[in-house]
Design an enzyme around this catalytic site. Structure first.
Site, PDB file in Angstrom:
ATOM      1  N   ARG A 151      -0.301 -38.891  13.663  1.00  0.00           N
ATOM      2  CA  ARG A 151       0.416 -40.163  13.490  1.00  0.00           C
ATOM      3  C   ARG A 151       1.923 -39.972  13.399  1.00  0.00           C
ATOM      4  O   ARG A 151       2.675 -40.881  13.642  1.00  0.00           O
ATOM      5  CB  ARG A 151      -0.110 -40.941  12.292  1.00  0.00           C
TER       6      ARG A 151
ATOM      7  N   HIS B  83       4.855 -34.074  -4.115  1.00  0.00           N
ATOM      8  CA  HIS B  83       4.372 -35.442  -3.934  1.00  0.00           C
ATOM      9  C   HIS B  83       5.045 -36.408  -4.903  1.00  0.00           C
ATOM     10  O   HIS B  83       4.886 -36.281  -6.111  1.00  0.00           O
ATOM     11  CB  HIS B  83       2.847 -35.582  -4.066  1.00  0.00           C
TER      12      HIS B  83
ATOM     13  N   GLU C  90       1.574 -28.034   6.553  1.00  0.00           N
ATOM     14  CA  GLU C  90       0.489 -28.680   5.796  1.00  0.00           C
ATOM     15  C   GLU C  90      -0.581 -29.078   6.788  1.00  0.00           C
ATOM     16  O   GLU C  90      -0.279 -29.661   7.845  1.00  0.00           O
ATOM     17  CB  GLU C  90       1.006 -29.935   5.090  1.00  0.00           C
TER      18      GLU C  90
ATOM     19  N   ARG D  72      -1.027 -33.894  11.134  1.00  0.00           N
ATOM     20  CA  ARG D  72      -2.273 -34.594  10.789  1.00  0.00           C
ATOM     21  C   ARG D  72      -3.205 -34.602  11.987  1.00  0.00           C
ATOM     22  O   ARG D  72      -2.780 -34.590  13.142  1.00  0.00           O
ATOM     23  CB  ARG D  72      -1.968 -36.038  10.361  1.00  0.00           C
TER      24      ARG D  72
ATOM     25  N   HIS E 144       3.615 -31.834   8.137  1.00  0.00           N
ATOM     26  CA  HIS E 144       2.166 -32.041   8.056  1.00  0.00           C
ATOM     27  C   HIS E 144       1.692 -32.454   9.446  1.00  0.00           C
ATOM     28  O   HIS E 144       2.029 -33.541   9.920  1.00  0.00           O
ATOM     29  CB  HIS E 144       1.879 -33.141   7.031  1.00  0.00           C
TER      30      HIS E 144
ATOM     31  N   THR F 144      -1.054 -38.385   1.507  1.00  0.00           N
ATOM     32  CA  THR F 144      -2.094 -37.580   0.864  1.00  0.00           C
ATOM     33  C   THR F 144      -2.280 -38.065  -0.573  1.00  0.00           C
ATOM     34  O   THR F 144      -1.375 -37.952  -1.395  1.00  0.00           O
ATOM     35  CB  THR F 144      -1.684 -36.090   0.880  1.00  0.00           C
TER      36      THR F 144
ATOM     37  N   ASN G 284      10.372 -31.879   3.498  1.00  0.00           N
ATOM     38  CA  ASN G 284       9.344 -32.396   4.406  1.00  0.00           C
ATOM     39  C   ASN G 284       9.977 -33.454   5.309  1.00  0.00           C
ATOM     40  O   ASN G 284      10.501 -34.460   4.828  1.00  0.00           O
ATOM     41  CB  ASN G 284       8.188 -32.990   3.573  1.00  0.00           C
TER      42      ASN G 284
ATOM     43  N   HIS H 135       8.747 -37.945   7.946  1.00  0.00           N
ATOM     44  CA  HIS H 135       9.201 -39.334   8.124  1.00  0.00           C
ATOM     45  C   HIS H 135      10.099 -39.506   9.347  1.00  0.00           C
ATOM     46  O   HIS H 135      10.183 -40.590   9.915  1.00  0.00           O
ATOM     47  CB  HIS H 135       9.952 -39.815   6.882  1.00  0.00           C
TER      48      HIS H 135
ATOM     49  N   ARG I   3       8.241 -46.446  17.510  1.00  0.00           N
ATOM     50  CA  ARG I   3       8.676 -46.979  18.800  1.00  0.00           C
ATOM     51  C   ARG I   3       8.129 -46.186  19.989  1.00  0.00           C
ATOM     52  O   ARG I   3       8.509 -46.453  21.125  1.00  0.00           O
ATOM     53  CB  ARG I   3      10.214 -46.925  18.872  1.00  0.00           C
TER      54      ARG I   3
ATOM     55  N   GLU J 152      -0.155 -25.674  -4.884  1.00  0.00           N
ATOM     56  CA  GLU J 152       0.849 -26.732  -4.977  1.00  0.00           C
ATOM     57  C   GLU J 152       0.225 -27.845  -5.805  1.00  0.00           C
ATOM     58  O   GLU J 152      -0.778 -28.445  -5.407  1.00  0.00           O
ATOM     59  CB  GLU J 152       1.256 -27.253  -3.595  1.00  0.00           C
TER      60      GLU J 152
HETATM   61  N1  PXP Z   1       3.384 -31.787  -0.565  1.00  0.00           N
HETATM   62  C1  PXP Z   1       2.265 -32.155   0.081  1.00  0.00           C
HETATM   63  C2  PXP Z   1       1.113 -31.210   0.111  1.00  0.00           C
HETATM   64  C3  PXP Z   1       2.182 -33.403   0.743  1.00  0.00           C
HETATM   65  O1  PXP Z   1       1.038 -33.758   1.372  1.00  0.00           O
HETATM   66  C4  PXP Z   1       3.302 -34.259   0.718  1.00  0.00           C
HETATM   67  C5  PXP Z   1       3.248 -35.576   1.428  1.00  0.00           C
HETATM   68  O2  PXP Z   1       3.143 -35.334   2.795  1.00  0.00           O
HETATM   69  C6  PXP Z   1       4.455 -33.815   0.056  1.00  0.00           C
HETATM   70  C7  PXP Z   1       4.464 -32.597  -0.598  1.00  0.00           C
HETATM   71  C8  PXP Z   1       5.718 -34.633   0.025  1.00  0.00           C
HETATM   72  O3  PXP Z   1       5.502 -35.811  -0.675  1.00  0.00           O
HETATM   73  P1  PXP Z   1       6.629 -36.923  -0.724  1.00  0.00           P
HETATM   74  O4  PXP Z   1       6.840 -37.392   0.682  1.00  0.00           O
HETATM   75  O5  PXP Z   1       6.067 -37.967  -1.621  1.00  0.00           O
HETATM   76  O6  PXP Z   1       7.870 -36.263  -1.264  1.00  0.00           O
END
Ligand code: PXP
Length: 243
Positions: free
Chosen positions: A54, A195, A75, A50, A48, A106, A12, A15, A23, A156
């Site tokens: 964001r 997660h 996502e 959103r 994701h 989440t 994922n 970040h 910025r 998941e």
């Molecule tokens: N899976 C899902 C469905 C999520 O919403 C997230 C967080 O965006 C993750 C996995 C990844 O979580 P983490 O960033 O804590 O590894």
């Protein structure tokens, strides 16, 4: 750890977009992060989109869809807007997640017990478009039964409670994930997890039966800042028994 485990790694990269948006700049570029993660061996890129945009933006998912050579897992919340985007984008997979604007990330799984029947129509529409549809759920048997009723392809499991458990509670949380995984498989769905997973808590998770996929963001991105994306992804693949 079980010998024959083969667990796919979805990376994922939200970040990377978060850092850019702090910025309102043009870098770092999430598309470059997706390519780097894939080159290091990631099996899938997860983003994701959103509702509040964001971090990941519409142009990011469009460009990532074009460049990703493995699989794209989107996502998203179960809204009409997101369904339209998914049908235009054609990701390989969609993971339906709950969304609250004020949350940092989440915080829990979907509540399918109170979900509207229109969710079933959304699942069917996405599946008709050849998109694999996953429900993000707490390891709760009632929710898992509902996921089967809504005809999700996969669940998941939200691993936050396991990841955040104090040492003395971790085995109990792992047991819940194992029982949930058995129920998911028994109902004919695939078992995914995500997660809060990191380099320290991933190994015990590999004892969960039939686990096929993990999606990991924060810990891999945090390590990538220090050692680079290539090393961060490879280190996780190594713990998954893949390299
Ligand atoms: N899976 C899902 C469905 C999520 O919403 C997230 C967080 O965006 C993750 C996995 C990844 O979580 P983490 O960033 O804590 O590894």
């Amino acid at each position: 750890m079980m010998g024959k485990t083969f667990v796919r790694l979805g990376v994922n990269i939200d970040h990377v977009a978060t850092l850019r948006q702090v910025r309102k700049a043009v870098e770092p570029e999430p598309v470059a992060a997706a390519v780097a993660a894939e080159m290091a061996g990631a099996d899938q890129i997860t983003v994701h989109l959103r509702e509040d945009r964001r971090h990941i933006q519409n142009r990011d998912v469009r460009l990532i869809r074009e460049v990703v050579r493995t699989a794209l897992n989107l996502e998203m919340a179960a809204t009409a807007e997101m369904q339209e985007i998914a049908l235009a984008l054609r990701p390989d997979a969609v993971c339906i997640v709950p969304e609250r604007r004020e949350e940092i990330t989440t915080e829990g799984g979907l509540n399918l017990v109170d979900a509207s029947p229109s969710l079933g129509e959304m699942v069917a529409t996405l599946k008709d478009a050849d998109i694999h549809v996953t429900a993000f759920l707490d390891p709760d048997l009632r929710q898992i039964n509902e996921a089967a009723r809504f005809r999700f392809d996969a669940v998941e499991m939200h691993t936050g409670a396991y990841a955040n458990a104090p040492r003395g509670r971790r085995d109990a949380e792992l047991k819940k994930l194992k029982e949930a995984a058995e129920a998911i498989r028994h109902l004919g769905m695939r078992v995914h997890a995500g997660h809060g997973l990191d380099y320290h808590n991933i190994s015990p998770l590999l004892t969960v039966p039939d686990l096929e996929e993990v999606n990991i963001g924060h810990s891999i991105m945090a390590r990538a800042i220090m050692v680079g994306m290539d090393r961060a992804v490879r280190d996780m693949l190594h713990l998954l028994g893949r390299v």
